[in-house]
Design a protein around this motif. Structure first.
Motif, short mmCIF file in Angstrom:
data_model
loop_
_atom_site.label_atom_id
_atom_site.label_comp_id
_atom_site.label_asym_id
_atom_site.label_seq_id
_atom_site.Cartn_x
_atom_site.Cartn_y
_atom_site.Cartn_z
N GLN A 151 0.83 -1.19 0.00
CA GLN A 151 0.00 0.00 0.00
C GLN A 151 0.87 1.25 0.00
OE1 GLN A 151 -3.06 -0.05 3.07
NE2 GLN A 151 -3.17 -2.29 2.99
N HIS A 152 0.27 2.37 -0.38
CA HIS A 152 0.91 3.69 -0.29
C HIS A 152 0.52 4.33 1.04
CE1 HIS A 152 2.46 4.15 -4.43
NE2 HIS A 152 1.40 3.47 -4.81
N PRO A 153 1.36 5.17 1.64
CA PRO A 153 2.77 5.34 1.28
C PRO A 153 3.59 4.19 1.86
CG PRO A 153 2.28 6.67 3.19
CD PRO A 153 0.99 6.02 2.78
N MET A 154 4.75 3.93 1.26
CA MET A 154 5.60 2.90 1.84
C MET A 154 6.30 3.46 3.07
SD MET A 154 8.79 2.58 -0.83
CE MET A 154 9.80 3.99 -1.29
N CYS A 155 6.59 2.58 4.00
CA CYS A 155 7.21 2.98 5.27
C CYS A 155 8.73 3.02 5.09
CB CYS A 155 6.81 2.00 6.38
SG CYS A 155 7.21 2.59 8.04
N GLY A 159 8.24 8.53 3.53
CA GLY A 159 7.03 7.82 3.90
C GLY A 159 6.95 7.55 5.39
N LYS A 160 8.11 7.28 6.01
CA LYS A 160 8.13 7.08 7.47
C LYS A 160 7.72 8.36 8.18
CE LYS A 160 11.24 3.27 8.65
NZ LYS A 160 12.42 2.86 9.43
N VAL A 161 8.16 9.50 7.66
CA VAL A 161 7.78 10.78 8.27
C VAL A 161 6.27 10.96 8.20
CG1 VAL A 161 8.06 13.28 8.14
CG2 VAL A 161 10.02 11.80 7.68
N GLN A 162 5.69 10.67 7.04
CA GLN A 162 4.25 10.82 6.87
C GLN A 162 3.47 9.91 7.82
OE1 GLN A 162 2.88 10.47 2.80
NE2 GLN A 162 0.76 10.09 3.42
N LEU A 163 3.88 8.65 7.90
CA LEU A 163 3.16 7.70 8.75
C LEU A 163 3.35 8.00 10.23
CD1 LEU A 163 3.97 4.49 6.69
CD2 LEU A 163 1.72 5.56 6.94
N GLY A 165 3.93 10.99 11.43
CA GLY A 165 3.16 12.21 11.66
C GLY A 165 1.68 11.92 11.85
N GLU A 166 1.15 10.99 11.07
CA GLU A 166 -0.26 10.61 11.21
C GLU A 166 -0.51 9.98 12.58
OE1 GLU A 166 -1.09 8.04 7.96
OE2 GLU A 166 -0.99 9.64 6.44
N TYR A 167 0.40 9.13 13.01
CA TYR A 167 0.26 8.51 14.33
C TYR A 167 0.22 9.58 15.43
CZ TYR A 167 1.33 5.76 18.49
OH TYR A 167 1.29 5.20 19.74
N LEU A 168 1.13 10.54 15.34
CA LEU A 168 1.19 11.59 16.36
C LEU A 168 -0.05 12.47 16.33
CD1 LEU A 168 4.95 12.54 15.86
CD2 LEU A 168 3.97 11.51 17.92
N ARG A 169 -0.50 12.85 15.15
CA ARG A 169 -1.67 13.73 15.05
C ARG A 169 -2.91 13.06 15.63
NH1 ARG A 169 0.86 15.06 10.23
NH2 ARG A 169 -0.32 13.50 9.05
N GLY A 172 -3.01 13.82 19.17
CA GLY A 172 -2.92 15.21 19.55
C GLY A 172 -1.50 15.65 19.86
N LEU A 173 -0.53 15.00 19.24
CA LEU A 173 0.89 15.29 19.50
C LEU A 173 1.58 15.74 18.23
CD1 LEU A 173 1.65 12.10 21.65
CD2 LEU A 173 1.22 14.41 22.51
N THR A 174 2.83 16.19 18.36
CA THR A 174 3.65 16.59 17.23
C THR A 174 5.01 15.91 17.32
OG1 THR A 174 4.70 18.50 18.30
CG2 THR A 174 2.52 18.85 17.30
N PHE A 175 5.86 16.16 16.35
CA PHE A 175 7.20 15.59 16.38
C PHE A 175 8.01 16.11 17.58
CE2 PHE A 175 6.31 14.89 11.80
CZ PHE A 175 6.54 13.51 11.78
N ALA A 176 7.62 17.26 18.12
CA ALA A 176 8.29 17.79 19.31
C ALA A 176 8.07 16.90 20.53
CB ALA A 176 7.80 19.21 19.61
N ASP A 177 7.14 15.96 20.43
CA ASP A 177 6.83 15.05 21.55
C ASP A 177 7.46 13.68 21.37
OD1 ASP A 177 4.93 16.85 22.91
OD2 ASP A 177 3.73 16.56 21.10
N ALA A 178 8.40 13.54 20.41
CA ALA A 178 8.86 12.20 20.06
C ALA A 178 10.37 12.08 19.99
CB ALA A 178 8.26 11.79 18.72
#
Length: 223
Positions: A151-155, A159-163, A165-169, A172-178
């Protein structure tokens, strides 16, 4: 090993939580049981693996690999083979240090997330063994029970950034929390996004990047 006080901690799998590449382990196991799988091994070693390490994997190339890898198998058959693979070979390659670090993060209440280029069947097997409930991976595309690719996007890469980011959103979190632990420079896009990048068992390119940017570095291979 330092533990960072962040709500979410991402971990790569290959050469990070385990001391080998899961695809390579799978290929060796398949070849032992089914000699014709040498075709699969040659395709992976000649094309996919080199491209992966150079950060040049495309969705088409990776999907093609998985069509070859699972040719003639339904999803259910592939799941059964992966279970046998994991029992006979896969579970013996987990770093002992990984369990200690994961336990420390679990104890402080961080959400631990495996984010890996392995497919979802392989990734879930390792996630279960490591006690990681949240797994982000390459997702097999299945049509009428047959595996047709990914499936798209590939991890992988951006693509890892996108996936991630979706998990964090969704929480209710951002990359600043990870934080993110990985061994490969192909994961540089995600390392550059998170609040706390950590280089783990790095290849030479990532080690050099870590030195330049003063990222923490752990190497379990030396212990």
């Amino acid at each position: 090993m330092q533990v960072y006080d962040l709500p979410v901690v991402f971990f790569d799998l290959d050469d990070s939580l385990i001391n080998k590449d899961a695809n390579s382990l799978w290929i060796k196991w398949r070849f032992k049981h089914e000699r014709w799988a040498l075709v699969e091994a040659l395709q992976a070693l000649a094309s996919l693996y080199r491209a992966y390490k150079k950060g040049k994997v495309t969705h088409g190339r990776l999907s093609g690999y998985y069509r070859t890898r699972t040719r003639g198998m339904s999803l259910e058959q592939y799941q059964r083979k992966v279970a046998h693979f994991f029992a006979e070979r896969g579970n013996f390659h987990i770093y002992p240090q990984a369990a200690s670090l994961l336990f420390a993060y679990q104890r402080q209440g961080s959400d631990i997330v495996m984010i890996t280029g392995s497919d979802d069947v392989i990734a879930q097997a390792y996630g279960k063994a490591l006690g990681i409930r949240h797994v982000i991976s390459n997702r097999l595309n299945v049509e009428q029970g047959e595996i047709t690719g990914l499936q798209h996007p590939m991890c992988y890469g951006e693509g890892k950034v996108q996936l991630a980011g979706e998990y964090l959103r969704q929480r209710g979190l951002t990359f600043a929390d990870a934080a993110f632990y990985t061994d490969s420079h192909s994961d540089a896009p995600l390392l550059e996004q998170v609040a706390q990048p950590v280089v783990l068992n790095p290849n030479s390119a990532l080690r050099q990047m870590a030195l330049q940017r003063q990222w923490p570095c752990l190497d379990w291979r030396e212990q």
